[in-house]
Scaffold this motif. Sequence first.
Motif, mmCIF file in Angstrom:
data_model
loop_
_atom_site.group_PDB
_atom_site.id
_atom_site.type_symbol
_atom_site.label_atom_id
_atom_site.label_comp_id
_atom_site.label_asym_id
_atom_site.label_seq_id
_atom_site.Cartn_x
_atom_site.Cartn_y
_atom_site.Cartn_z
ATOM 1 N N LEU A 76 -12.749 -58.098 22.701
ATOM 2 C CA LEU A 76 -13.038 -59.111 23.724
ATOM 3 C C LEU A 76 -13.391 -60.440 23.068
ATOM 4 O O LEU A 76 -12.912 -61.498 23.487
ATOM 5 N N ILE A 80 -10.271 -62.684 24.110
ATOM 6 C CA ILE A 80 -10.518 -63.181 25.468
ATOM 7 C C ILE A 80 -11.395 -64.432 25.441
ATOM 8 O O ILE A 80 -12.492 -64.424 24.866
ATOM 9 N N GLU A 81 -10.923 -65.476 26.078
ATOM 10 C CA GLU A 81 -11.709 -66.714 26.228
ATOM 11 C C GLU A 81 -12.321 -66.758 27.623
ATOM 12 O O GLU A 81 -11.772 -66.200 28.573
ATOM 13 N N PHE A 83 -14.772 -65.311 28.976
ATOM 14 C CA PHE A 83 -14.980 -63.999 29.601
ATOM 15 C C PHE A 83 -16.177 -64.039 30.542
ATOM 16 O O PHE A 83 -17.272 -64.464 30.175
ATOM 17 N N GLY A 103 -11.170 -63.090 32.463
ATOM 18 C CA GLY A 103 -11.131 -64.038 31.359
ATOM 19 C C GLY A 103 -9.729 -64.546 31.124
ATOM 20 O O GLY A 103 -8.800 -64.236 31.875
ATOM 21 N N LYS A 104 -9.583 -65.314 30.064
ATOM 22 C CA LYS A 104 -8.280 -65.875 29.692
ATOM 23 C C LYS A 104 -7.786 -65.178 28.436
ATOM 24 O O LYS A 104 -8.479 -65.139 27.411
ATOM 25 N N PHE A 105 -6.567 -64.650 28.521
ATOM 26 C CA PHE A 105 -5.939 -64.026 27.368
ATOM 27 C C PHE A 105 -4.715 -64.848 26.992
ATOM 28 O O PHE A 105 -3.725 -64.873 27.709
ATOM 29 N N ARG A 106 -4.824 -65.566 25.884
ATOM 30 C CA ARG A 106 -3.739 -66.423 25.395
ATOM 31 C C ARG A 106 -3.160 -67.298 26.507
ATOM 32 O O ARG A 106 -1.955 -67.377 26.710
ATOM 33 N N SER A 109 -4.800 -65.869 32.878
ATOM 34 C CA SER A 109 -5.957 -65.231 33.504
ATOM 35 C C SER A 109 -5.696 -63.737 33.653
ATOM 36 O O SER A 109 -4.627 -63.327 34.114
ATOM 37 N N ILE A 112 -10.174 -57.433 32.875
ATOM 38 C CA ILE A 112 -10.370 -56.597 31.687
ATOM 39 C C ILE A 112 -11.265 -55.408 32.014
ATOM 40 O O ILE A 112 -12.293 -55.559 32.688
ATOM 41 N N GLY A 284 -3.492 -58.013 20.118
ATOM 42 C CA GLY A 284 -3.249 -59.116 21.047
ATOM 43 C C GLY A 284 -1.768 -59.450 21.158
ATOM 44 O O GLY A 284 -1.250 -59.674 22.267
ATOM 45 N N GLU A 288 0.425 -59.102 24.553
ATOM 46 C CA GLU A 288 1.139 -60.280 25.051
ATOM 47 C C GLU A 288 2.615 -59.971 25.277
ATOM 48 O O GLU A 288 3.203 -60.365 26.295
#
Length: 318
Positions: A76, A80-81, A83, A103-106, A109, A112, A284, A288
Motif C-alpha cells: 500500500l 497506492i497514493e 490512501f 486510493g490512487k493506483f498509478r 482511482s 483496495i 504494481g 496495471e
Amino acid sequence: MHSYLDFEKPVADIEGKIQELRALAAGGESVNVEDEIGRLNTKSSQTLKDLYAKLTPWQKTMVARHPDRPHAADYLAGLIEDFTPLAGDRNFAEDHALIAGLGKFRGQSVAILAQEKGSDTQARLKHNFGMARPEGYRKAVRIMDMAERFKLPVISLVDTAGAYPGIGAEERGQAEAIARSTDKGLGLGTPSVSVVIGEGGSGGAIAIAAASKVLMLQHAIYSVISPEGAASILWRDSAKAQDAATNMKITAQDLLQFGVIDGIIEEPVGGAHRAREIVIDRAGTAIEAELSSMANMSADEIRKQRREKFISIGRTLP
C-alpha cells in the motif's frame, strides 16, 4: 543481516565468514581480506541461486511465511497514493486484519482490500496475524458494493493463514460472511485483480481472491487448508506437513498449470524479503497490465469472463 530459514544454512555460514573477515579488517588487522570477501560473496550468491532454483513445496511455504517478507502495508505504501482507509462493517466492529479503503493506483482511482499480518509483535496482535473475523469480510462486501457503485476497479492483496477460527467469530457467522464476500467478488461488475503476496489460506483467502484475475508471487502459496492442518486431518500428525505440502499442489507453478491462477510475479533470487522495492514494483506493473486489459469491458463482459474463469477450473487438467 537477513533472518535465515533452515534450508538457507549454507548461505548463512558463508555470510557469517564474510562478517568475520570484515570485523578483522575493521579491527585494524594488517591483512588484505578484500579478495577473499569478493570470492565468498560470489560463492554466497551462487549458493543462494542454486537453493532457490529447486525449492520444494514445503520450502516455498517457509519462504511465503518469512517474517521479513513485504506485507500488505508495504505494498500500500509503495503503490497506492492518497490512501483513505475505511473502517467497520456497519454492523459489529472494525477488523484490523483486513485493511480496506480507496486510493490512487498509478493515476487511477481504485478500491483496495488487503490482509495485513503485522511486522512486529504489537502489530501482529493488532492485526490478529492477518486472520479476519466475520466483520472483516462484511467490511470487504461493503467496500466492493461501493466500488461497484462508483465503477472503481478492486485490488486485493492476500496474505492470511486463514479466517479466524475462534468461538466468537463462529457465533457471529464466519462461514456466512466468507460466503457472501466470495459471492460479491464473483458477481462484481468492475475489474478486479487479486495478488497472493504470501500465504493464501482456505476460505479466508478466497473471500477476497474471487477476482477477474488472480496472480501469485513466485514463492507464495495458495491452498484450501494449511499443510499442518491437512496433515492433522489426513494422518493425525501435523509433523507430516511437508508431505501434505507436496501432495496438495499449493505452489504458484502448480496452480498456474491447473488454471487456478492467471499469472506469476517473479521474485528476486532469495525471495521477496531480499529486495522488497523490486517485488512491490513488479507487483504494481502486473496489476496495471491486468487492469488495462479489462479497461474497455462492460460490466456484463467482466462478469461473464470471471464466471467462465472459475467454472473452467478443474474441467481440464494437464
